[in-house]
Design an enzyme around this catalytic site. Sequence first.
Site, PDB file in Angstrom:
ATOM      1  N   HIS A  74       0.831  -1.194   0.000  1.00  0.00           N
ATOM      2  CA  HIS A  74       0.000   0.000   0.000  1.00  0.00           C
ATOM      3  C   HIS A  74       0.869   1.250   0.000  1.00  0.00           C
ATOM      4  O   HIS A  74       2.093   1.187   0.149  1.00  0.00           O
ATOM      5  CB  HIS A  74      -0.932  -0.020   1.207  1.00  0.00           C
ATOM      6  CG  HIS A  74      -1.993  -1.074   1.111  1.00  0.00           C
ATOM      7  ND1 HIS A  74      -2.970  -1.246   2.066  1.00  0.00           N
ATOM      8  CD2 HIS A  74      -2.241  -2.026   0.160  1.00  0.00           C
ATOM      9  CE1 HIS A  74      -3.765  -2.250   1.716  1.00  0.00           C
ATOM     10  NE2 HIS A  74      -3.338  -2.736   0.571  1.00  0.00           N
ATOM     11  N   GLU A  76       1.409   3.702   2.078  1.00  0.00           N
ATOM     12  CA  GLU A  76       2.212   4.032   3.254  1.00  0.00           C
ATOM     13  C   GLU A  76       3.478   3.188   3.324  1.00  0.00           C
ATOM     14  O   GLU A  76       4.549   3.700   3.684  1.00  0.00           O
ATOM     15  CB  GLU A  76       1.383   3.833   4.534  1.00  0.00           C
ATOM     16  CG  GLU A  76       0.153   4.728   4.612  1.00  0.00           C
ATOM     17  CD  GLU A  76      -1.093   4.042   4.047  1.00  0.00           C
ATOM     18  OE1 GLU A  76      -2.186   4.367   4.529  1.00  0.00           O
ATOM     19  OE2 GLU A  76      -0.959   3.192   3.131  1.00  0.00           O
ATOM     20  N   CYS A 113      -1.055  -1.569   7.371  1.00  0.00           N
ATOM     21  CA  CYS A 113      -0.156  -0.416   7.258  1.00  0.00           C
ATOM     22  C   CYS A 113       0.014   0.292   8.593  1.00  0.00           C
ATOM     23  O   CYS A 113       1.065   0.879   8.864  1.00  0.00           O
ATOM     24  CB  CYS A 113      -0.703   0.570   6.231  1.00  0.00           C
ATOM     25  SG  CYS A 113      -0.717  -0.061   4.540  1.00  0.00           S
ATOM     26  N   ALA A 184     -21.164  11.412 -25.268  1.00  0.00           N
ATOM     27  CA  ALA A 184     -20.629  12.554 -26.012  1.00  0.00           C
ATOM     28  C   ALA A 184     -21.778  13.142 -26.819  1.00  0.00           C
ATOM     29  O   ALA A 184     -22.387  12.449 -27.647  1.00  0.00           O
ATOM     30  CB  ALA A 184     -19.490  12.113 -26.932  1.00  0.00           C
ATOM     31  N   TRP A 200     -16.833  11.884 -35.601  1.00  0.00           N
ATOM     32  CA  TRP A 200     -16.485  12.239 -34.231  1.00  0.00           C
ATOM     33  C   TRP A 200     -17.310  13.430 -33.775  1.00  0.00           C
ATOM     34  O   TRP A 200     -17.405  14.444 -34.468  1.00  0.00           O
ATOM     35  CB  TRP A 200     -15.008  12.585 -34.123  1.00  0.00           C
ATOM     36  CG  TRP A 200     -14.085  11.435 -34.398  1.00  0.00           C
ATOM     37  CD1 TRP A 200     -13.249  11.296 -35.464  1.00  0.00           C
ATOM     38  CD2 TRP A 200     -13.902  10.268 -33.601  1.00  0.00           C
ATOM     39  NE1 TRP A 200     -12.553  10.116 -35.387  1.00  0.00           N
ATOM     40  CE2 TRP A 200     -12.936   9.455 -34.258  1.00  0.00           C
ATOM     41  CE3 TRP A 200     -14.464   9.812 -32.403  1.00  0.00           C
ATOM     42  CZ2 TRP A 200     -12.530   8.226 -33.733  1.00  0.00           C
ATOM     43  CZ3 TRP A 200     -14.054   8.595 -31.894  1.00  0.00           C
ATOM     44  CH2 TRP A 200     -13.098   7.828 -32.565  1.00  0.00           C
ATOM     45  N   ARG A 214     -11.619   5.170 -19.329  1.00  0.00           N
ATOM     46  CA  ARG A 214     -11.572   3.712 -19.420  1.00  0.00           C
ATOM     47  C   ARG A 214     -10.546   3.128 -18.445  1.00  0.00           C
ATOM     48  O   ARG A 214     -10.753   2.059 -17.877  1.00  0.00           O
ATOM     49  CB  ARG A 214     -11.243   3.268 -20.847  1.00  0.00           C
ATOM     50  CG  ARG A 214     -12.380   3.449 -21.819  1.00  0.00           C
ATOM     51  CD  ARG A 214     -11.994   2.964 -23.215  1.00  0.00           C
ATOM     52  NE  ARG A 214     -13.093   3.100 -24.142  1.00  0.00           N
ATOM     53  CZ  ARG A 214     -13.038   2.816 -25.439  1.00  0.00           C
ATOM     54  NH1 ARG A 214     -11.877   2.374 -25.962  1.00  0.00           N
ATOM     55  NH2 ARG A 214     -14.087   2.952 -26.210  1.00  0.00           N
ATOM     56  N   THR A 226     -24.474  -0.657 -30.959  1.00  0.00           N
ATOM     57  CA  THR A 226     -23.144  -0.054 -31.073  1.00  0.00           C
ATOM     58  C   THR A 226     -22.129  -1.079 -31.549  1.00  0.00           C
ATOM     59  O   THR A 226     -21.285  -0.793 -32.412  1.00  0.00           O
ATOM     60  CB  THR A 226     -22.712   0.536 -29.715  1.00  0.00           C
ATOM     61  OG1 THR A 226     -23.580   1.609 -29.371  1.00  0.00           O
ATOM     62  CG2 THR A 226     -21.278   1.042 -29.772  1.00  0.00           C
ATOM     63  N   GLU A 331     -20.777   2.853 -22.069  1.00  0.00           N
ATOM     64  CA  GLU A 331     -20.368   3.760 -23.144  1.00  0.00           C
ATOM     65  C   GLU A 331     -21.436   3.968 -24.222  1.00  0.00           C
ATOM     66  O   GLU A 331     -21.301   4.861 -25.040  1.00  0.00           O
ATOM     67  CB  GLU A 331     -19.075   3.250 -23.780  1.00  0.00           C
ATOM     68  CG  GLU A 331     -17.866   3.354 -22.873  1.00  0.00           C
ATOM     69  CD  GLU A 331     -16.568   3.552 -23.642  1.00  0.00           C
ATOM     70  OE1 GLU A 331     -16.612   3.623 -24.875  1.00  0.00           O
ATOM     71  OE2 GLU A 331     -15.521   3.621 -22.993  1.00  0.00           O
ATOM     72  N   GLY A 333     -24.749   2.604 -26.993  1.00  0.00           N
ATOM     73  CA  GLY A 333     -25.162   3.922 -27.452  1.00  0.00           C
ATOM     74  C   GLY A 333     -26.351   4.476 -26.698  1.00  0.00           C
ATOM     75  O   GLY A 333     -26.663   4.049 -25.592  1.00  0.00           O
TER      76      GLY A 333
END
Length: 396
Positions: A74, A76, A113, A184, A200, A214, A226, A331, A333
Amino acid sequence: MELRKTPLDESLWLYEEPALFEAISPQKAMDLASCVALKGVGAVHKNPMVGAVLVDADHRFLAAAAHLAFGQEHAELNLLEEINKRGLAARLAQSTLYVTLEPCSHYGKTPPCVDAIIKVPIKEEVYGAIDPNPLGSGRGIALLEEHGILCTFSSEFARMAEHLLEHFSWCLSYRTPFIGLKAALTLNGMAAHEGDRRVWITGERARNYGHWLRCQYEAILVGAQTMALDNPTLNVRHPKIRGRTPLRIILDPKGRALQSRNLCEHKVLQQEAEQTLWVCEDVFWLSPTGTRLAEDLPRQGAQILGLADNWTLATFLQQLGDKDLASLLVEGGPQTWGAFLNARLVNKVHCFMASKLLARDSVNMTAAWLGEDLTLEQTTVTVLDDDLLIEGRLTL
């Protein structure tokens, strides 16, 4: 609403430690701990990302470290190891430890820890969040205080600490994945040109940030339409940050996307096929075609999952929770977005707003969304060149 001046991915690739013994403010120490924690992105699941910074009695920088991989030390412990490497153990007297999360106090993949911290003579620990794990919640702080170490909660530290913890905390409490929704859209709510998904919506900087998202999730999901139309790869292609490929889930109840092309032509099966989970209804997997494909997909390296006749999105997510999946990025559609929103299963929205309008022959996000009004909370806005990223939590 908070304006995030520096995108998180940029914070990571521009990260620079202060010079050794450089005087830094408490706020700077907290910012550093939050930033260095991001080094664990995509690698620490099922654990949360955690960062730690140590300063000496005069608040001069000594070291910073993060939890870098699941099953490894971890933050620490990595920090104390760095202190020893630098020969700075003698400077720990009256030092202050800044850590995003309360030190663990129970045995897991690594020892507690808190035991290691107690052995060194620090004066104070400043933390941003209590451990959400019931095995250790508050116990690490109590043990430190029992050994004379002052423990201070910082509300200024808490906002970023909670962001780093949100997937972990949700999964611990509900045993289902934390659900993010990535969309988007144009200024008039359009998601794409009808029949041409290759156009795009956002610019390159926003698309790169989508790959950073992601990295943060353990799995990503797309619907059948999609997958059939776009044939996406669904991997991580950030230009400056290397990330692992998340589990790629195709929600394809009738098996239509699966049959839309030959198996060898599906891009998710061409690279890291083992990171692909194809989800269809049991009735499809039991059909002659489905039976054959249920045998062929594992030969390609992919996994399959069946849905019962009376399945719902909620029961599907429970199946994923049973597989110990902690977080899922939906994601698209638009029909898939709408289904998750209408079922009130979305924890967080990541909405990229493009500085453009689409006119005729476009797919409208609102066509799939039929539910009541929802309001984002803890909202942040990030500028990504000409586009905006609006993020916020939904109360379920």
